[in-house]
Design a protein around this motif. Structure first.
Motif, mmCIF file in Angstrom:
data_model
loop_
_atom_site.group_PDB
_atom_site.id
_atom_site.type_symbol
_atom_site.label_atom_id
_atom_site.label_comp_id
_atom_site.label_asym_id
_atom_site.label_seq_id
_atom_site.Cartn_x
_atom_site.Cartn_y
_atom_site.Cartn_z
ATOM 1 N N VAL A 323 0.841 -1.206 0.000
ATOM 2 C CA VAL A 323 0.000 0.000 0.000
ATOM 3 C C VAL A 323 0.870 1.247 0.000
ATOM 4 N N ILE A 324 1.913 1.246 0.820
ATOM 5 C CA ILE A 324 2.810 2.409 0.879
ATOM 6 C C ILE A 324 3.500 2.617 -0.471
ATOM 7 N N ARG A 325 3.904 1.525 -1.113
ATOM 8 C CA ARG A 325 4.551 1.636 -2.423
ATOM 9 C C ARG A 325 3.598 2.255 -3.446
ATOM 10 N N ILE A 326 2.352 1.817 -3.448
ATOM 11 C CA ILE A 326 1.352 2.376 -4.365
ATOM 12 C C ILE A 326 1.124 3.856 -4.065
ATOM 13 N N VAL A 327 1.113 4.205 -2.784
ATOM 14 C CA VAL A 327 0.937 5.605 -2.398
ATOM 15 C C VAL A 327 2.089 6.464 -2.931
ATOM 16 N N TRP A 328 3.315 5.953 -2.860
ATOM 17 C CA TRP A 328 4.462 6.711 -3.362
ATOM 18 C C TRP A 328 4.372 6.900 -4.876
ATOM 19 N N VAL A 329 3.983 5.847 -5.580
ATOM 20 C CA VAL A 329 3.847 5.964 -7.039
ATOM 21 C C VAL A 329 2.739 6.960 -7.395
ATOM 22 N N THR A 330 1.602 6.829 -6.710
ATOM 23 C CA THR A 330 0.486 7.744 -6.969
ATOM 24 C C THR A 330 0.865 9.181 -6.620
ATOM 25 N N GLY A 331 1.524 9.347 -5.475
ATOM 26 C CA GLY A 331 1.951 10.685 -5.071
ATOM 27 C C GLY A 331 2.913 11.300 -6.071
ATOM 28 N N GLY A 332 3.821 10.483 -6.634
ATOM 29 C CA GLY A 332 4.754 10.987 -7.633
ATOM 30 C C GLY A 332 4.057 11.421 -8.906
ATOM 31 N N MET A 333 3.069 10.653 -9.333
ATOM 32 C CA MET A 333 2.324 11.018 -10.546
ATOM 33 C C MET A 333 1.478 12.269 -10.333
ATOM 34 N N LEU A 334 0.837 12.370 -9.166
ATOM 35 C CA LEU A 334 0.041 13.565 -8.878
ATOM 36 C C LEU A 334 0.928 14.805 -8.785
ATOM 37 N N ALA A 335 2.101 14.660 -8.162
ATOM 38 C CA ALA A 335 3.032 15.786 -8.065
ATOM 39 C C ALA A 335 3.506 16.211 -9.446
ATOM 40 N N SER A 336 3.786 15.243 -10.325
ATOM 41 C CA SER A 336 4.218 15.568 -11.684
ATOM 42 C C SER A 336 3.127 16.315 -12.448
ATOM 43 N N LEU A 337 1.889 15.851 -12.311
ATOM 44 C CA LEU A 337 0.781 16.537 -12.973
ATOM 45 C C LEU A 337 0.624 17.949 -12.423
ATOM 46 N N GLY A 338 0.732 18.096 -11.102
ATOM 47 C CA GLY A 338 0.676 19.431 -10.515
ATOM 48 C C GLY A 338 1.791 20.324 -11.027
ATOM 49 N N GLY A 339 2.994 19.755 -11.219
ATOM 50 C CA GLY A 339 4.117 20.536 -11.741
ATOM 51 C C GLY A 339 3.883 21.000 -13.164
ATOM 52 N N ILE A 340 3.302 20.133 -13.995
ATOM 53 C CA ILE A 340 3.003 20.516 -15.382
ATOM 54 C C ILE A 340 2.000 21.670 -15.411
ATOM 55 N N LEU A 341 0.946 21.560 -14.618
ATOM 56 C CA LEU A 341 -0.059 22.624 -14.577
ATOM 57 C C LEU A 341 0.523 23.902 -13.980
ATOM 58 N N TRP A 342 1.411 23.774 -12.990
ATOM 59 C CA TRP A 342 2.072 24.929 -12.388
ATOM 60 C C TRP A 342 2.957 25.642 -13.415
ATOM 61 N N ALA A 343 3.599 24.862 -14.315
ATOM 62 C CA ALA A 343 4.439 25.464 -15.360
ATOM 63 C C ALA A 343 3.614 26.305 -16.319
ATOM 64 N N TYR A 344 2.343 25.934 -16.534
ATOM 65 C CA TYR A 344 1.475 26.737 -17.393
ATOM 66 C C TYR A 344 0.859 27.904 -16.627
ATOM 67 N N TYR A 345 0.656 27.738 -15.342
ATOM 68 C CA TYR A 345 0.046 28.808 -14.539
ATOM 69 C C TYR A 345 1.027 29.954 -14.347
ATOM 70 N N ARG A 346 2.336 29.656 -14.180
ATOM 71 C CA ARG A 346 3.320 30.705 -13.850
ATOM 72 C C ARG A 346 3.409 31.818 -14.907
ATOM 73 N N PRO A 347 3.727 31.584 -16.199
ATOM 74 C CA PRO A 347 4.119 30.344 -16.848
ATOM 75 C C PRO A 347 5.635 30.227 -16.910
ATOM 76 N N GLY A 348 6.133 28.998 -17.153
ATOM 77 C CA GLY A 348 7.559 28.762 -17.316
ATOM 78 C C GLY A 348 8.049 27.605 -16.468
ATOM 79 N N VAL A 349 9.148 26.986 -16.908
ATOM 80 C CA VAL A 349 9.766 25.858 -16.210
ATOM 81 C C VAL A 349 11.130 26.295 -15.708
#
Length: 427
Positions: A323-349
Protein backbone atom coordinates in the motif's frame (compact mmCIF):
# COMPACT_ATOMS: atom_id res chain seq x y z
CA UNK A 1 21.09 6.65 -1.30
CA UNK A 2 23.40 5.67 -4.16
CA UNK A 3 20.57 3.78 -5.82
CA UNK A 4 18.27 6.80 -5.51
CA UNK A 5 20.79 9.23 -6.97
CA UNK A 6 21.65 6.84 -9.80
CA UNK A 7 17.98 6.50 -10.67
CA UNK A 8 17.47 10.26 -10.58
CA UNK A 9 20.42 10.80 -12.90
CA UNK A 10 19.09 8.11 -15.27
CA UNK A 11 15.69 9.79 -15.43
CA UNK A 12 17.21 13.22 -15.96
CA UNK A 13 19.69 12.22 -18.66
CA UNK A 14 17.01 13.03 -21.20
CA UNK A 15 17.13 16.60 -19.97
CA UNK A 16 20.69 17.09 -21.28
CA UNK A 17 19.51 17.88 -24.80
CA UNK A 18 16.89 20.16 -23.28
CA UNK A 19 19.45 22.65 -22.07
CA UNK A 20 20.62 23.01 -25.67
CA UNK A 21 17.10 23.10 -27.10
CA UNK A 22 15.04 26.04 -28.18
CA UNK A 23 12.27 27.10 -25.85
CA UNK A 24 8.96 26.54 -27.67
CA UNK A 25 7.50 29.83 -28.83
CA UNK A 26 4.41 30.85 -30.77
CA UNK A 27 6.54 32.76 -33.27
CA UNK A 28 9.88 31.39 -34.50
CA UNK A 29 12.60 34.00 -34.28
CA UNK A 30 16.32 33.59 -34.98
CA UNK A 31 17.26 35.39 -31.75
CA UNK A 32 15.35 32.88 -29.56
CA UNK A 33 17.77 30.14 -30.58
CA UNK A 34 20.61 32.18 -29.11
CA UNK A 35 19.21 33.83 -25.98
CA UNK A 36 17.24 32.53 -22.99
CA UNK A 37 15.44 35.81 -22.19
CA UNK A 38 12.76 37.12 -24.52
CA UNK A 39 10.30 39.96 -25.00
CA UNK A 40 6.97 38.92 -26.49
CA UNK A 41 3.36 39.91 -26.98
CA UNK A 42 0.20 39.65 -29.07
CA UNK A 43 -1.01 42.25 -31.56
CA UNK A 44 -4.80 42.69 -31.60
CA UNK A 45 -6.85 45.43 -33.21
CA UNK A 46 -9.72 47.17 -31.41
CA UNK A 47 -12.03 44.32 -32.54
CA UNK A 48 -9.69 41.75 -30.90
CA UNK A 49 -8.68 40.33 -34.33
CA UNK A 50 -5.00 39.29 -34.65
CA UNK A 51 -2.65 41.49 -36.67
CA UNK A 52 -0.08 39.55 -38.70
CA UNK A 53 3.15 40.46 -40.54
CA UNK A 54 4.01 43.49 -38.39
CA UNK A 55 7.68 44.15 -37.59
CA UNK A 56 8.78 44.84 -34.00
CA UNK A 57 12.34 45.78 -33.03
CA UNK A 58 14.11 45.64 -29.65
CA UNK A 59 17.27 47.70 -29.01
CA UNK A 60 19.67 48.05 -26.10
CA UNK A 61 23.22 49.31 -26.52
CA UNK A 62 24.80 47.45 -29.42
CA UNK A 63 22.05 44.83 -29.52
CA UNK A 64 19.17 44.94 -31.99
CA UNK A 65 16.66 42.15 -32.56
CA UNK A 66 13.56 42.00 -34.73
CA UNK A 67 10.51 39.78 -35.05
CA UNK A 68 7.42 39.63 -37.25
CA UNK A 69 3.99 38.90 -35.81
CA UNK A 70 2.52 35.53 -36.76
CA UNK A 71 -0.96 34.76 -38.07
CA UNK A 72 -2.33 34.72 -34.52
CA UNK A 73 -0.71 38.08 -33.75
CA UNK A 74 2.04 36.66 -31.53
CA UNK A 75 5.65 37.84 -31.66
CA UNK A 76 8.78 37.17 -29.62
CA UNK A 77 12.33 38.58 -29.59
CA UNK A 78 15.18 36.84 -27.81
CA UNK A 79 17.50 39.21 -25.93
CA UNK A 80 20.98 38.56 -24.46
CA UNK A 81 20.52 39.88 -20.92
CA UNK A 82 17.79 41.26 -18.71
CA UNK A 83 17.61 45.02 -18.49
CA UNK A 84 15.98 48.00 -20.22
CA UNK A 85 15.13 47.78 -23.93
CA UNK A 86 13.59 50.14 -26.44
CA UNK A 87 10.71 48.43 -28.26
CA UNK A 88 9.54 49.92 -31.56
CA UNK A 89 6.66 48.81 -33.76
CA UNK A 90 7.20 49.61 -37.44
CA UNK A 91 3.95 51.43 -38.25
CA UNK A 92 4.65 51.19 -41.97
CA UNK A 93 4.09 47.41 -41.76
CA UNK A 94 0.61 47.74 -40.25
CA UNK A 95 -2.30 46.64 -42.48
CA UNK A 96 -4.27 49.37 -44.21
CA UNK A 97 -6.82 51.00 -41.93
CA UNK A 98 -5.10 49.94 -38.69
CA UNK A 99 -3.07 52.38 -36.64
CA UNK A 100 -1.74 52.68 -33.12
CA UNK A 101 -4.12 54.17 -30.61
CA UNK A 102 -3.82 57.87 -29.90
CA UNK A 103 -1.40 58.34 -27.03
CA UNK A 104 0.28 54.96 -27.54
CA UNK A 105 4.00 55.47 -26.95
CA UNK A 106 6.14 54.13 -29.80
CA UNK A 107 9.00 53.46 -29.41
CA UNK A 108 8.79 52.68 -25.70
CA UNK A 109 11.20 51.52 -23.01
CA UNK A 110 10.54 48.33 -21.06
CA UNK A 111 12.49 46.72 -18.21
CA UNK A 112 12.76 43.10 -17.09
CA UNK A 113 11.74 42.43 -13.47
CA UNK A 114 12.46 38.96 -12.01
CA UNK A 115 11.36 37.08 -15.12
CA UNK A 116 12.89 35.78 -18.32
CA UNK A 117 9.78 36.46 -20.42
CA UNK A 118 8.52 40.05 -20.59
CA UNK A 119 5.16 40.79 -22.23
CA UNK A 120 4.60 44.06 -24.12
CA UNK A 121 1.17 45.25 -25.26
CA UNK A 122 0.49 47.70 -28.07
CA UNK A 123 -2.96 49.33 -28.22
CA UNK A 124 -4.73 49.97 -31.52
CA UNK A 125 -7.86 51.87 -32.47
CA UNK A 126 -9.26 55.34 -31.88
CA UNK A 127 -7.55 55.88 -28.57
CA UNK A 128 -6.43 54.37 -25.35
CA UNK A 129 -9.31 53.93 -22.96
CA UNK A 130 -8.41 53.14 -19.39
CA UNK A 131 -11.12 50.83 -18.21
CA UNK A 132 -11.83 50.78 -14.52
CA UNK A 133 -12.74 47.15 -13.95
CA UNK A 134 -15.76 46.65 -11.77
CA UNK A 135 -14.72 45.49 -8.30
CA UNK A 136 -17.23 42.63 -8.37
CA UNK A 137 -15.99 41.41 -11.73
CA UNK A 138 -12.37 41.66 -10.62
CA UNK A 139 -13.24 39.73 -7.46
CA UNK A 140 -14.95 37.02 -9.52
CA UNK A 141 -11.95 36.72 -11.85
CA UNK A 142 -9.59 36.37 -8.90
CA UNK A 143 -11.85 33.76 -7.31
CA UNK A 144 -11.73 31.65 -10.47
CA UNK A 145 -7.96 32.09 -10.75
CA UNK A 146 -7.59 31.19 -7.07
CA UNK A 147 -9.72 28.07 -7.54
CA UNK A 148 -7.54 27.02 -10.48
CA UNK A 149 -4.37 27.64 -8.46
CA UNK A 150 -5.79 25.91 -5.39
CA UNK A 151 -6.75 22.79 -7.35
CA UNK A 152 -3.30 22.42 -8.88
CA UNK A 153 -1.84 22.85 -5.40
CA UNK A 154 -4.24 20.16 -4.24
CA UNK A 155 -2.82 17.69 -6.77
CA UNK A 156 0.56 17.94 -5.09
CA UNK A 157 -0.90 18.26 -1.59
CA UNK A 158 -3.02 15.11 -1.86
CA UNK A 159 0.07 13.05 -2.70
CA UNK A 160 2.04 14.59 0.15
CA UNK A 161 -0.86 14.02 2.55
CA UNK A 162 -1.17 10.36 1.51
CA UNK A 163 2.56 9.85 2.08
CA UNK A 164 2.39 11.51 5.48
CA UNK A 165 -0.71 9.57 6.45
CA UNK A 166 0.73 6.15 5.57
CA UNK A 167 4.36 6.66 6.67
CA UNK A 168 4.37 9.69 8.97
CA UNK A 169 7.13 11.21 6.82
CA UNK A 170 7.28 14.95 6.18
CA UNK A 171 8.85 14.79 2.73
CA UNK A 172 10.71 17.98 1.81
CA UNK A 173 11.70 16.41 -1.52
CA UNK A 174 8.09 16.63 -2.67
CA UNK A 175 8.82 19.98 -4.32
CA UNK A 176 11.38 18.30 -6.57
CA UNK A 177 8.75 15.72 -7.55
CA UNK A 178 6.65 18.68 -8.70
CA UNK A 179 9.57 20.14 -10.66
CA UNK A 180 10.36 16.82 -12.30
CA UNK A 181 6.99 16.61 -14.07
CA UNK A 182 7.43 19.94 -15.87
CA UNK A 183 11.11 19.35 -16.63
CA UNK A 184 10.41 15.95 -18.19
CA UNK A 185 7.65 17.39 -20.41
CA UNK A 186 10.08 20.02 -21.68
CA UNK A 187 12.84 17.44 -22.17
CA UNK A 188 10.70 14.92 -24.03
CA UNK A 189 9.22 17.66 -26.22
CA UNK A 190 12.71 19.04 -26.91
CA UNK A 191 13.89 15.71 -28.32
CA UNK A 192 10.97 15.68 -30.73
CA UNK A 193 8.33 13.52 -29.07
CA UNK A 194 4.67 14.47 -29.60
CA UNK A 195 3.28 16.65 -26.85
CA UNK A 196 0.68 14.09 -25.71
CA UNK A 197 3.35 11.39 -25.46
CA UNK A 198 5.63 13.74 -23.52
CA UNK A 199 2.81 14.29 -21.01
CA UNK A 200 2.22 10.56 -20.53
CA UNK A 201 5.92 9.76 -20.17
CA UNK A 202 6.33 12.61 -17.68
CA UNK A 203 3.56 11.25 -15.46
CA UNK A 204 5.10 7.78 -15.66
CA UNK A 205 8.49 9.31 -14.84
CA UNK A 206 7.01 10.95 -11.76
CA UNK A 207 5.51 7.64 -10.64
CA UNK A 208 8.83 5.88 -11.27
CA UNK A 209 10.66 8.50 -9.20
CA UNK A 210 8.24 7.89 -6.33
CA UNK A 211 8.75 4.12 -6.64
CA UNK A 212 12.55 4.46 -6.66
CA UNK A 213 12.48 6.75 -3.63
CA UNK A 214 10.49 4.31 -1.55
CA UNK A 215 12.23 1.13 -2.72
CA UNK A 216 15.75 2.50 -2.54
CA UNK A 217 15.59 4.82 0.45
CA UNK A 218 12.49 5.05 2.60
CA UNK A 219 11.64 1.35 2.92
CA UNK A 220 15.19 0.40 4.07
CA UNK A 221 15.12 3.28 6.58
CA UNK A 222 11.73 2.14 7.90
CA UNK A 223 13.01 -1.41 8.33
CA UNK A 224 15.96 -0.10 10.32
CA UNK A 225 13.58 1.72 12.63
CA UNK A 226 14.88 5.17 11.69
CA UNK A 227 13.00 7.93 13.48
CA UNK A 228 10.79 10.41 11.67
CA UNK A 229 13.02 13.40 12.44
CA UNK A 230 16.17 11.79 10.92
CA UNK A 231 14.09 10.73 7.91
CA UNK A 232 12.83 14.29 7.52
CA UNK A 233 16.43 15.53 7.52
CA UNK A 234 17.29 12.91 4.89
CA UNK A 235 14.40 14.23 2.76
CA UNK A 236 15.88 17.75 2.97
CA UNK A 237 19.22 16.41 1.75
CA UNK A 238 17.50 14.47 -1.03
CA UNK A 239 15.61 17.61 -2.07
CA UNK A 240 18.82 19.62 -2.38
CA UNK A 241 20.58 16.82 -4.26
CA UNK A 242 17.77 16.33 -6.78
CA UNK A 243 17.25 20.08 -7.22
CA UNK A 244 20.83 20.69 -8.26
CA UNK A 245 21.03 17.56 -10.40
CA UNK A 246 18.07 19.02 -12.30
CA UNK A 247 19.83 22.39 -12.52
CA UNK A 248 23.02 20.72 -13.80
CA UNK A 249 21.20 19.14 -16.75
CA UNK A 250 18.37 21.61 -17.29
CA UNK A 251 20.15 24.90 -16.61
CA UNK A 252 19.11 27.92 -14.60
CA UNK A 253 17.02 29.71 -17.23
CA UNK A 254 13.25 29.77 -17.49
CA UNK A 255 11.92 27.70 -20.38
CA UNK A 256 8.40 27.62 -21.81
CA UNK A 257 6.29 24.55 -22.52
CA UNK A 258 4.36 24.30 -25.80
CA UNK A 259 1.23 26.48 -25.98
CA UNK A 260 2.31 28.42 -22.88
CA UNK A 261 1.29 31.76 -24.37
CA UNK A 262 -2.41 32.19 -25.01
CA UNK A 263 -4.81 35.10 -25.04
CA UNK A 264 -7.53 35.21 -22.39
CA UNK A 265 -11.05 34.18 -23.31
CA UNK A 266 -14.31 35.59 -21.96
CA UNK A 267 -16.79 33.19 -20.35
CA UNK A 268 -19.67 35.38 -19.33
CA UNK A 269 -18.35 37.79 -16.67
CA UNK A 270 -15.16 35.74 -16.17
CA UNK A 271 -11.96 36.39 -18.09
CA UNK A 272 -9.59 33.39 -18.00
CA UNK A 273 -6.77 31.99 -20.11
CA UNK A 274 -7.36 28.64 -21.83
CA UNK A 275 -4.44 27.14 -19.90
CA UNK A 276 -5.96 28.07 -16.54
CA UNK A 277 -9.33 26.78 -17.66
CA UNK A 278 -7.87 23.42 -18.68
CA UNK A 279 -5.89 23.33 -15.45
CA UNK A 280 -9.07 23.82 -13.44
CA UNK A 281 -10.95 21.10 -15.34
CA UNK A 282 -8.12 18.56 -15.28
CA UNK A 283 -7.40 19.11 -11.58
CA UNK A 284 -11.07 18.78 -10.63
CA UNK A 285 -11.51 15.56 -12.63
CA UNK A 286 -8.33 13.93 -11.30
CA UNK A 287 -9.12 14.85 -7.68
CA UNK A 288 -12.67 13.54 -8.08
CA UNK A 289 -11.27 10.23 -9.37
CA UNK A 290 -8.87 10.02 -6.43
CA UNK A 291 -11.77 10.65 -4.05
CA UNK A 292 -13.87 7.91 -5.66
CA UNK A 293 -10.97 5.45 -5.48
CA UNK A 294 -10.35 6.21 -1.81
CA UNK A 295 -14.00 5.89 -0.87
CA UNK A 296 -15.27 3.09 -3.11
CA UNK A 297 -12.45 0.66 -3.93
CA UNK A 298 -10.69 -1.97 -1.83
CA UNK A 299 -7.35 -0.29 -2.50
CA UNK A 300 -8.72 3.04 -1.31
CA UNK A 301 -10.14 1.51 1.85
CA UNK A 302 -6.84 -0.27 2.50
CA UNK A 303 -4.98 3.01 2.02
CA UNK A 304 -7.23 4.79 4.49
CA UNK A 305 -6.82 1.90 6.94
CA UNK A 306 -3.02 2.10 6.73
CA UNK A 307 -3.15 5.88 7.15
CA UNK A 308 -5.39 5.51 10.21
CA UNK A 309 -3.47 2.71 11.98
CA UNK A 310 -0.69 0.80 10.15
CA UNK A 311 -0.27 -1.80 12.91
CA UNK A 312 -3.97 -2.63 13.01
CA UNK A 313 -4.12 -2.70 9.19
CA UNK A 314 -1.24 -5.19 9.10
CA UNK A 315 -2.97 -7.33 11.74
CA UNK A 316 -6.09 -7.30 9.54
CA UNK A 317 -4.17 -8.87 6.64
CA UNK A 318 -3.38 -5.74 4.64
CA UNK A 319 0.04 -5.70 2.96
CA UNK A 320 1.21 -2.38 4.39
CA UNK A 321 4.42 -2.20 2.33
CA UNK A 322 2.51 -2.70 -0.93
CA UNK A 323 0.00 0.00 0.00
CA UNK A 324 2.81 2.41 0.88
CA UNK A 325 4.55 1.64 -2.42
CA UNK A 326 1.35 2.38 -4.37
CA UNK A 327 0.94 5.60 -2.40
CA UNK A 328 4.46 6.71 -3.36
CA UNK A 329 3.85 5.96 -7.04
CA UNK A 330 0.49 7.74 -6.97
CA UNK A 331 1.95 10.69 -5.07
CA UNK A 332 4.75 10.99 -7.63
CA UNK A 333 2.32 11.02 -10.55
CA UNK A 334 0.04 13.57 -8.88
CA UNK A 335 3.03 15.79 -8.07
CA UNK A 336 4.22 15.57 -11.68
CA UNK A 337 0.78 16.54 -12.97
CA UNK A 338 0.68 19.43 -10.51
CA UNK A 339 4.12 20.54 -11.74
CA UNK A 340 3.00 20.52 -15.38
CA UNK A 341 -0.06 22.62 -14.58
CA UNK A 342 2.07 24.93 -12.39
CA UNK A 343 4.44 25.46 -15.36
CA UNK A 344 1.47 26.74 -17.39
CA UNK A 345 0.05 28.81 -14.54
CA UNK A 346 3.32 30.71 -13.85
CA UNK A 347 4.12 30.34 -16.85
CA UNK A 348 7.56 28.76 -17.32
CA UNK A 349 9.77 25.86 -16.21
CA UNK A 350 12.68 26.38 -13.82
CA UNK A 351 14.86 23.99 -11.85
CA UNK A 352 13.48 25.30 -8.52
CA UNK A 353 9.82 25.81 -9.42
CA UNK A 354 8.66 23.06 -7.06
CA UNK A 355 10.51 24.47 -4.08
CA UNK A 356 8.87 27.86 -4.73
CA UNK A 357 5.43 26.47 -3.85
CA UNK A 358 6.54 23.80 -1.37
CA UNK A 359 5.55 25.95 1.60
CA UNK A 360 2.13 26.54 0.03
CA UNK A 361 1.72 22.78 -0.41
CA UNK A 362 2.64 22.26 3.25
CA UNK A 363 0.25 25.07 4.17
CA UNK A 364 -2.61 23.35 2.36
CA UNK A 365 -1.87 19.98 3.99
CA UNK A 366 -1.47 21.49 7.47
CA UNK A 367 -4.49 23.74 7.16
CA UNK A 368 -6.73 20.89 6.05
CA UNK A 369 -5.38 18.44 8.62
CA UNK A 370 -2.21 16.36 8.46
CA UNK A 371 -2.77 12.99 6.84
CA UNK A 372 -6.33 13.69 5.68
CA UNK A 373 -6.69 13.62 1.90
CA UNK A 374 -9.89 15.63 1.73
CA UNK A 375 -8.46 18.04 4.27
CA UNK A 376 -5.51 18.63 1.93
CA UNK A 377 -7.96 19.37 -0.87
CA UNK A 378 -9.94 21.89 1.18
CA UNK A 379 -6.81 23.47 2.65
CA UNK A 380 -5.18 23.87 -0.78
CA UNK A 381 -8.28 25.50 -2.26
CA UNK A 382 -8.40 27.95 0.66
CA UNK A 383 -4.71 28.76 0.20
CA UNK A 384 -5.08 29.21 -3.57
CA UNK A 385 -8.11 31.48 -3.30
CA UNK A 386 -6.58 33.53 -0.50
CA UNK A 387 -3.36 34.00 -2.49
CA UNK A 388 -5.28 35.47 -5.43
CA UNK A 389 -7.77 37.52 -3.42
CA UNK A 390 -5.07 39.37 -1.49
CA UNK A 391 -4.11 41.30 -4.63
CA UNK A 392 -7.71 42.49 -5.01
CA UNK A 393 -7.56 44.14 -1.59
CA UNK A 394 -4.30 45.96 -2.23
CA UNK A 395 -1.60 43.54 -1.04
CA UNK A 396 1.51 43.67 -3.22
CA UNK A 397 1.80 40.71 -5.60
CA UNK A 398 5.23 39.83 -4.18
CA UNK A 399 3.64 39.38 -0.71
CA UNK A 400 0.60 37.32 -1.65
CA UNK A 401 2.27 34.00 -0.74
CA UNK A 402 3.17 35.40 2.67
CA UNK A 403 -0.50 36.16 3.26
CA UNK A 404 -1.42 32.51 2.64
CA UNK A 405 1.04 31.34 5.27
CA UNK A 406 -0.27 33.96 7.68
CA UNK A 407 -3.86 32.73 7.36
CA UNK A 408 -2.63 29.18 8.00
CA UNK A 409 -1.01 30.31 11.25
CA UNK A 410 -4.17 32.13 12.33
CA UNK A 411 -6.40 29.10 11.67
CA UNK A 412 -4.06 26.72 13.47
CA UNK A 413 -4.01 28.97 16.53
CA UNK A 414 -7.73 28.22 16.97
CA UNK A 415 -7.80 24.69 15.53
CA UNK A 416 -4.35 23.05 15.82
CA UNK A 417 -5.48 19.77 14.22
CA UNK A 418 -6.54 21.53 11.02
CA UNK A 419 -9.96 21.83 9.40
CA UNK A 420 -10.66 18.10 8.97
CA UNK A 421 -8.06 16.78 11.39
CA UNK A 422 -9.02 15.14 14.64
CA UNK A 423 -7.82 15.81 18.14
CA UNK A 424 -5.32 13.35 19.56
CA UNK A 425 -4.63 12.76 23.20
CA UNK A 426 -0.98 13.08 24.18
CA UNK A 427 0.28 11.03 27.15
Amino acid sequence: MGAVFASVVAILLVVAPASQATSPSPTPSPSITTFQNNISGFLRDDARAPIADVTITARSGDFEGTATSAANGSWSIGVPVQGTYEIELDESTLPEGIRLAEGQENPRNVTFSQTSNLSVIFAFGKGIVVQQQDFGQNLLNRLVAGLSFGLLLALASVGLSLIFGTTGLTNFAHGEMVTLGAVLVFAFNAIGLPFWLALILSLLGGGLFGYVQDAGLWKPLRRRGTGLVPMMIVSIGLALAVRYVIQFYFGGATQQLPFAQSAEIQLGPVSISPNNLWSLIISAVVIALIGIILLKTRLGKATRAVADNPALAAASGIDVDSVIRIVWVTGGMLASLGGILWAYYRPGVTFDMGSQILLLIFAGVTLGGLGTVFGALIGSIIVGIFVELTTVFGLAADLKYVGALFIMIVVLLFRPQGILGRRERVG
